[in-house]
Structure formats: C-alpha cells, structure tokens
Design a protein around this motif. Structure first.
Motif, PDB file in Angstrom:
ATOM      1  N   TRP A  60     -16.620 -18.401-127.553  1.00  0.00           N
ATOM      2  CA  TRP A  60     -16.682 -19.350-128.660  1.00  0.00           C
ATOM      3  C   TRP A  60     -17.734 -18.921-129.671  1.00  0.00           C
ATOM      4  O   TRP A  60     -17.604 -19.154-130.869  1.00  0.00           O
ATOM      5  CB  TRP A  60     -17.002 -20.732-128.083  1.00  0.00           C
ATOM      6  CG  TRP A  60     -17.006 -21.866-129.058  1.00  0.00           C
ATOM      7  CD1 TRP A  60     -15.926 -22.596-129.472  1.00  0.00           C
ATOM      8  CD2 TRP A  60     -18.133 -22.422-129.727  1.00  0.00           C
ATOM      9  NE1 TRP A  60     -16.313 -23.565-130.351  1.00  0.00           N
ATOM     10  CE2 TRP A  60     -17.674 -23.492-130.535  1.00  0.00           C
ATOM     11  CE3 TRP A  60     -19.493 -22.134-129.736  1.00  0.00           C
ATOM     12  CZ2 TRP A  60     -18.514 -24.255-131.320  1.00  0.00           C
ATOM     13  CZ3 TRP A  60     -20.347 -22.893-130.515  1.00  0.00           C
ATOM     14  CH2 TRP A  60     -19.856 -23.937-131.299  1.00  0.00           C
ATOM     15  N   LEU A  65     -18.561 -19.970-137.525  1.00  0.00           N
ATOM     16  CA  LEU A  65     -18.665 -21.415-137.659  1.00  0.00           C
ATOM     17  C   LEU A  65     -19.773 -21.774-138.628  1.00  0.00           C
ATOM     18  O   LEU A  65     -20.806 -21.104-138.692  1.00  0.00           O
ATOM     19  CB  LEU A  65     -18.945 -22.059-136.299  1.00  0.00           C
ATOM     20  CG  LEU A  65     -17.884 -21.839-135.217  1.00  0.00           C
ATOM     21  CD1 LEU A  65     -18.391 -22.345-133.884  1.00  0.00           C
ATOM     22  CD2 LEU A  65     -16.582 -22.555-135.589  1.00  0.00           C
ATOM     23  N   ALA A  68     -24.480 -26.466-138.119  1.00  0.00           N
ATOM     24  CA  ALA A  68     -24.390 -27.910-137.937  1.00  0.00           C
ATOM     25  C   ALA A  68     -25.177 -28.631-139.024  1.00  0.00           C
ATOM     26  O   ALA A  68     -26.061 -28.048-139.664  1.00  0.00           O
ATOM     27  CB  ALA A  68     -24.928 -28.283-136.558  1.00  0.00           C
ATOM     28  N   THR A 330     -25.522 -25.951-123.207  1.00  0.00           N
ATOM     29  CA  THR A 330     -25.759 -26.003-124.651  1.00  0.00           C
ATOM     30  C   THR A 330     -25.803 -24.580-125.183  1.00  0.00           C
ATOM     31  O   THR A 330     -26.587 -23.762-124.703  1.00  0.00           O
ATOM     32  CB  THR A 330     -27.083 -26.719-124.964  1.00  0.00           C
ATOM     33  OG1 THR A 330     -27.042 -28.041-124.416  1.00  0.00           O
ATOM     34  CG2 THR A 330     -27.322 -26.794-126.461  1.00  0.00           C
ATOM     35  N   TYR A 333     -25.512 -21.213-131.674  1.00  0.00           N
ATOM     36  CA  TYR A 333     -24.539 -20.340-132.313  1.00  0.00           C
ATOM     37  C   TYR A 333     -24.947 -19.865-133.709  1.00  0.00           C
ATOM     38  O   TYR A 333     -24.272 -19.027-134.304  1.00  0.00           O
ATOM     39  CB  TYR A 333     -23.158 -21.000-132.369  1.00  0.00           C
ATOM     40  CG  TYR A 333     -23.043 -22.227-133.246  1.00  0.00           C
ATOM     41  CD1 TYR A 333     -22.718 -22.108-134.597  1.00  0.00           C
ATOM     42  CD2 TYR A 333     -23.215 -23.494-132.716  1.00  0.00           C
ATOM     43  CE1 TYR A 333     -22.594 -23.233-135.411  1.00  0.00           C
ATOM     44  CE2 TYR A 333     -23.088 -24.621-133.514  1.00  0.00           C
ATOM     45  CZ  TYR A 333     -22.779 -24.494-134.863  1.00  0.00           C
ATOM     46  OH  TYR A 333     -22.644 -25.603-135.661  1.00  0.00           O
ATOM     47  N   SER A 346     -28.592 -24.109-134.834  1.00  0.00           N
ATOM     48  CA  SER A 346     -27.368 -24.897-134.654  1.00  0.00           C
ATOM     49  C   SER A 346     -26.876 -24.714-133.223  1.00  0.00           C
ATOM     50  O   SER A 346     -26.750 -23.584-132.731  1.00  0.00           O
ATOM     51  CB  SER A 346     -26.286 -24.446-135.628  1.00  0.00           C
ATOM     52  OG  SER A 346     -26.648 -24.740-136.964  1.00  0.00           O
ATOM     53  N   ASN A 348     -24.227 -26.272-129.898  1.00  0.00           N
ATOM     54  CA  ASN A 348     -23.017 -26.991-129.533  1.00  0.00           C
ATOM     55  C   ASN A 348     -23.144 -27.431-128.079  1.00  0.00           C
ATOM     56  O   ASN A 348     -23.459 -26.618-127.199  1.00  0.00           O
ATOM     57  CB  ASN A 348     -21.787 -26.096-129.685  1.00  0.00           C
ATOM     58  CG  ASN A 348     -20.508 -26.798-129.257  1.00  0.00           C
ATOM     59  OD1 ASN A 348     -20.051 -27.725-129.896  1.00  0.00           O
ATOM     60  ND2 ASN A 348     -19.921 -26.338-128.158  1.00  0.00           N
ATOM     61  N   ASN A 349     -22.925 -28.724-127.838  1.00  0.00           N
ATOM     62  CA  ASN A 349     -22.878 -29.227-126.476  1.00  0.00           C
ATOM     63  C   ASN A 349     -21.510 -28.875-125.903  1.00  0.00           C
ATOM     64  O   ASN A 349     -20.480 -29.345-126.395  1.00  0.00           O
ATOM     65  CB  ASN A 349     -23.095 -30.743-126.463  1.00  0.00           C
ATOM     66  CG  ASN A 349     -23.057 -31.322-125.071  1.00  0.00           C
ATOM     67  OD1 ASN A 349     -21.991 -31.479-124.483  1.00  0.00           O
ATOM     68  ND2 ASN A 349     -24.228 -31.649-124.545  1.00  0.00           N
ATOM     69  N   GLY A 353     -18.628 -30.970-127.242  1.00  0.00           N
ATOM     70  CA  GLY A 353     -18.316 -30.341-128.518  1.00  0.00           C
ATOM     71  C   GLY A 353     -19.175 -30.829-129.667  1.00  0.00           C
ATOM     72  O   GLY A 353     -18.964 -30.421-130.821  1.00  0.00           O
ATOM     73  N   LYS A 354     -20.161 -31.673-129.380  1.00  0.00           N
ATOM     74  CA  LYS A 354     -21.021 -32.195-130.445  1.00  0.00           C
ATOM     75  C   LYS A 354     -21.970 -31.116-130.950  1.00  0.00           C
ATOM     76  O   LYS A 354     -22.623 -30.431-130.167  1.00  0.00           O
ATOM     77  CB  LYS A 354     -21.830 -33.389-129.924  1.00  0.00           C
ATOM     78  CG  LYS A 354     -22.711 -34.031-130.993  1.00  0.00           C
ATOM     79  CD  LYS A 354     -23.480 -35.221-130.433  1.00  0.00           C
ATOM     80  CE  LYS A 354     -24.365 -35.851-131.496  1.00  0.00           C
ATOM     81  NZ  LYS A 354     -25.135 -37.012-130.954  1.00  0.00           N
ATOM     82  N   GLN A 355     -22.056 -30.969-132.278  1.00  0.00           N
ATOM     83  CA  GLN A 355     -22.893 -29.945-132.896  1.00  0.00           C
ATOM     84  C   GLN A 355     -24.076 -30.602-133.597  1.00  0.00           C
ATOM     85  O   GLN A 355     -23.904 -31.564-134.353  1.00  0.00           O
ATOM     86  CB  GLN A 355     -22.074 -29.119-133.884  1.00  0.00           C
ATOM     87  CG  GLN A 355     -20.938 -28.354-133.223  1.00  0.00           C
ATOM     88  CD  GLN A 355     -20.032 -27.675-134.225  1.00  0.00           C
ATOM     89  OE1 GLN A 355     -20.404 -27.467-135.370  1.00  0.00           O
ATOM     90  NE2 GLN A 355     -18.823 -27.350-133.790  1.00  0.00           N
ATOM     91  N   THR A 356     -25.275 -30.078-133.325  1.00  0.00           N
ATOM     92  CA  THR A 356     -26.495 -30.603-133.948  1.00  0.00           C
ATOM     93  C   THR A 356     -27.407 -29.446-134.317  1.00  0.00           C
ATOM     94  O   THR A 356     -27.184 -28.302-133.926  1.00  0.00           O
ATOM     95  CB  THR A 356     -27.249 -31.556-132.992  1.00  0.00           C
ATOM     96  OG1 THR A 356     -27.584 -30.840-131.788  1.00  0.00           O
ATOM     97  CG2 THR A 356     -26.425 -32.775-132.658  1.00  0.00           C
TER      98      THR A 356
END
Length: 557
Positions: A60, A65, A68, A330, A333, A346, A348-349, A353-356
C-alpha cells in the motif's frame, strides 16, 4: 551439579507456557502434486499457516497518496517509524537520555522485525534471528544492556563478564550431517581427505591471525560494530572483491572448505560467496572476540546466547526498558518538511483506514532504505539511497512428536545438512532441557540467486505445500520417516530478509551517504546502514542515530 542436571532436578525447564493448542490454519492450495512428498504425505492435510510481514499494507505504501489533512493535537519530540531492533534500541536510548515524549509507529501488530517469534503448546520459537554470540567486552553499550536483561550476572576481578547459565546455549551445540552420519561441529572433519584437512587447518589459522590483526591506525582489522574496524586500506580493499575471488587468491580449492564458507555467507548474509564482499566474508569469522565466564567459572570464547523464542527475548527486553507509547498497525506513508516548527508524518491506521497527520520535532526512520526513500519522495526528492540489496528468506517451523535419528552425534541446538539449500535447523526447545519427544524445529533457508527481485517474486507465489515439500525432501535424508511425525507446519516468507554486503557496499559511499540526516530533522537507523544484518549492528545503529539527533539540538533532555 551441572546446569542440565540442576534444571531437570528442580523442574525449571521452560515448559510451562500457557498458549493455545495446535490448531489447523489457513493454507494455500498448491498444484496437483505440490503438497505430496514421495512418501505419500499430503501437506494440505497438515495444520499450519503461510505467514509473513504485512505485505498488503507494505505494498500500500507504493501507492501515490496525498498527505493526510486531519492533524492530531499532540506534538512529539521524536517519532520513530519502525519497530525493529534499531527502532527499539533508539526508543530505549532516548528514554535513558531523558527524552520521554516520543512515539513509535509499527506496521505489524507487534514490534520486532526479523527478531519476531511465535509459540504454541510445545515451545516458543523464532521467526528469524535466533542467537547472539557472546559479545566483545569492549562493546560497552551492549554489555550494559545485557546486564539489564539479566544475561550478564556479574564480572570477575579483571572485569570479564559472567553469564547467566540459562541464557547460554547448552551442550551439545552443533552438528553436521555428512555422508549419512552426524558429526560434531559444523566444519567438515570426519572421513574427508587429508588434503582437505590441511586446507581447512590453514584457513582456520589464517582466521585466527585476522582476529588479532590491527591496522596502521591501531584499530582491529575486523570489529563489531563494524564502523569501529580499521580504516587501513590493506584490509578495506578486501571489500572490492568477492569472497570467491579471495579464496582463489589464497589457493583454497577444497570442496569441503568452500562449502563451509558458502554456508557461512548464506547464514549471516543470505548470499553466496560469488555475491559477498570478501571483507564481509572474513568479518563473519574474524570479528567475534567475545570472552566471558559461565556461572561455574568456565571460560567462554565462542559461546552463543539463545532462547526458545530466539532474539525475540532481546526484542522484548528492549521494549520493556522504555515506557514510551508504541502505536501498532500504523503505517507512515509520507513526510512533509515544509513546516519549520514540526515534521508532519502522514499515517494510515491499517485496520480502519483512517489517515491522520502526526507532528514531531524530529523523526527517526528505523526502516530499510527502500521504505525511507518512498516516505521522503515529496519531502526531499533528491535523497535516494542506491546500492542496497536485500536477500529473501524462508523460515519453516515444524512441530513434531518424534525425531527419527540417524548415526553419529545426537541432536544439537544447531543442526546443519551438508550440501543442501537450507542452512539447517535449530531445535527451538533445546534450552528446555527436557526429554520430551515433542519438538519445534526451525529451518532456515536463504533464497539465493543472481536476481533477488525475481527470486522474491517467485517466493511470494510459492505455496505452503511447495515449501514443505522442498523442506522435507532435505530433512528426510537425515531423519527418515520424519514426515509422519509432523503435527504442525508453519512457513514465514521474508521478502526482504536482510541486507546483502555485496562487493564495494560496506566501505563505499552509498552506505555513508544514506545515513546522513535530512535538514537535521529526519534521521536514519537500520541494520542496512551497517551492511550486515546482525543484532549488534541494529542495536548500535539505533544508538548512533539518537546520539546524532541529540547533538543536532532542538530536543530537551
């Protein structure tokens, strides 16, 4: 009373794990006969799993991407990306230096990297690295760590470390299966021609000379950590040729000696002598200078430390020696350096799929360089680390209820078969010191080839049944009938198992350039920055990176 008798008498063997029973797992369907050995064993019917690092989440990372946008409120002094040995070592070192406001991000459910381990109702067992040679007493940071783990229990009047008997590999340690018989030790000895004996004797004498050798700068020619080795060109030029070329130059033609050297290169580096730097090949033999004594006063000069879970023990000790948070599952990325007040990471969990965005004053990338390059694509597009090659590996853990034996030396901790693709197996519950017929055998197989990428691709497309077929084809030669005694068979594929010290890499520019920080805000720590994937190097890389980070300022201690 010796240690074996004491443990048996007091029932202190490590057999009381409270773990789930052996249960069937997921398997990947093979071809029409890929799961069947010549004995008639159908591997599809054997419980077990085909495992590995979280490849789906890792791949991934390859996607392009956008960073976030949701920013988490906390600002950390240091965010560590990667929970392998280097990352855990850095986390511990920061804690000891008083830097407590840190966060570790780990892709997997548990940290550890290739020091990870598993367990079942028979034993704990390693999924990767499984031992630590008694270290050089001059490696002060590692010696201190081993004191904290209880592995070193004291020292003699002259300062020589005293080791915990329960952590030292007990006898018998090593054996080699050659010509239908097990012999003591791993160097071919019994039944080989005198000319081969003479070459092996000359090789070992040369290694002893190299162990004691010092360069013109007064440093050891070969040391651990390797950056403490001599800068003398007389030794560093060995990095420009292959181990095969060095053997040719020295007139070492013995098939048995060349097998032993090839085994050693595969064992630590996952490469053949044709692919291995001669400096690295000799470092394998000439850098181990640890001395200690056991609890009974016996001198140790070539002993190893091991545990049923392998280096999972050391990993857990590193983890426990700091109390800063670890956020698992976690994946980082992208890294953004545009904000002068904080590095923006940035993440991704993986389950949700939550991005912070996580902010930090400094970031430590304790990940392989091919991962670091992707994280920094937008933050510093000029920063690329080239020349890094990684060897794929397969590790098979077989749980058996009996182990048919052949002639010669009895079962040891390390058991190697001459002339096979694997580098043998360890008996994971060797340290239990019990007479139970149930055992976990951990088989190690480096996947060598001229094109690691192609070898890696094939590995990912090989079924569990095919791995077991290949493994048992080897093991049945030394243990006829073993297939009938397998209770569980688990396979772990390491696509990028370890860094490969190819010629010119260790003392070339690429390794040195790759560990230079970016804007004194992003730092790097991983065993690939040493060029050799051993615990001591990963441990030291974490400390080196933290020391550089603290020297750069901006963090309160």
């Amino acid at each position: 009373m010796n240690r074996r008798r004491f443990i048996q008498t007091t029932a202190l063997g490590l057999t009381a794990f409270t773990v789930p029973p052996l249960v069937p797992g997921c398997t990947t369907a093979g071809g029409s006969d890929s799961g069947t050995l010549s004995t008639g064993q159908n591997w599809s019917n054997v419980p077990g799993n085909l495992l590995g690092p979280n490849a789906k989440a890792g791949h991934w990372l390859r996607q392009t991407l956008a960073p976030a946008t949701a920013v988490e409120p906390d600002i950390y002094d240091v965010v560590i990306v990667g929970g392998g040995i280097s990352g855990l070592s850095a986390r511990r070192w920061l804690w000891q230096k008083g830097v407590r406001n840190t966060l570790m991000l780990e892709l997997e459910t548990q940290p550890g990297g290739n020091s990870g381990s598993g367990k079942n109702d028979v034993s704990a067992f390693p999924w990767g690295a499984h031992y630590l040679p008694v270290p050089d007493a001059r490696h002060a940071e590692l010696i201190d760590f081993l004191r904290e783990t209880g592995t070193i229990t004291g020292c003699t009047a002259n300062g020589t470390p005293i080791y915990n008997d329960y952590h030292l590999c007990h006898d018998p340690e090593e054996r080699l299966f050659l010509d239908g018989r097990w012999q003591d030790g791993l160097i071919p000895n019994e039944g080989i021609p005198d000319a081969d004996h003479q070459q092996i004797t000359r090789f070992l004498a040369l290694i002893e000379t190299l162990k004691k050798a010092k360069g013109a700068d007064g440093r050891d020619a070969f040391a651990i950590p390797l950056d403490r080795s001599s800068t003398d060109p007389a030794y560093r030029l060995l990095d420009t040729i292959t181990m095969t070329e060095w053997l040719d130059q020295q007139g070492f033609t013995s098939t048995y000696l060349r097998w032993y050297v090839a085994y050693s290169c595969k064992d630590d580096y996952g490469t053949t002598p044709n692919q291995t730097s001669a400096w690295a090949g000799l470092h394998y033999f000439a850098s181990r200078k640890g001395v200690g004594v056991d609890a009974n006063g016996a001198t140790l000069t070539s002993a190893v430390l091991t545990w049923p879970e392998g280096n999972g023990f050391l990993m857990n000790q590193l983890r426990q020696q700091a109390d800063s948070p670890i956020r698992s599952q976690t994946i980082a990325y992208a890294i953004d350096l545009a904000d002068p007040s904080a590095v923006r990471v940035s993440v991704n969990n993986v389950p949700t799929g939550k991005q912070t965005v996580i902010r930090a004053r400094k970031v430590l990338l304790a990940v392989p360089q091919f991962v670091a390059n992707r994280l920094l694509t937008t933050a510093d597009p000029t920063r690329t680390a080239t020349g890094f090659h990684y060897a794929p590996w397969v590790v098979v853990n077989l749980t058996v209820n009996a182990l048919p034996q052949t002639a010669g030396k009895t079962l040891c901790w390390d058991n190697v078969l001459y002339g096979t693709e694997s580098v043998g197996y360890v008996s994971a519950n060797h340290q239990h010191l019990t007479d139970s017929p149930q055992r976990v055998l951990t088989i190690y197989r480096p996947l060598t080839g001229n094109d690691p990428a192609e070898v890696r691709r094939r590995a990912y497309h090989t079924t569990r049944e095919e791995w077991l077929h290949q493994t048992m084809t080897e093991l049945e030669t030394a243990h006829p009938g073993l297939s009938a005694h397998i209770q569980q068979a688990d396979v772990w594929v390491w696509g990028h198992g370890m860094i490969s010290p190819t010629p010119g890499f260790i003392w070339g520019e690429a390794r040195q350039k790759a560990r230079q920080p970016v804007q004194a805000r992003v730092y790097f720590a991983h065993s690939d920055l040493s060029g050799i994937s051993i615990f001591e190097e990963a441990f030291s890389q974490g400390i080196r990176a933290v020391n550089a980070m603290l020297t750069g300022g901006g963090i309160a201690t």
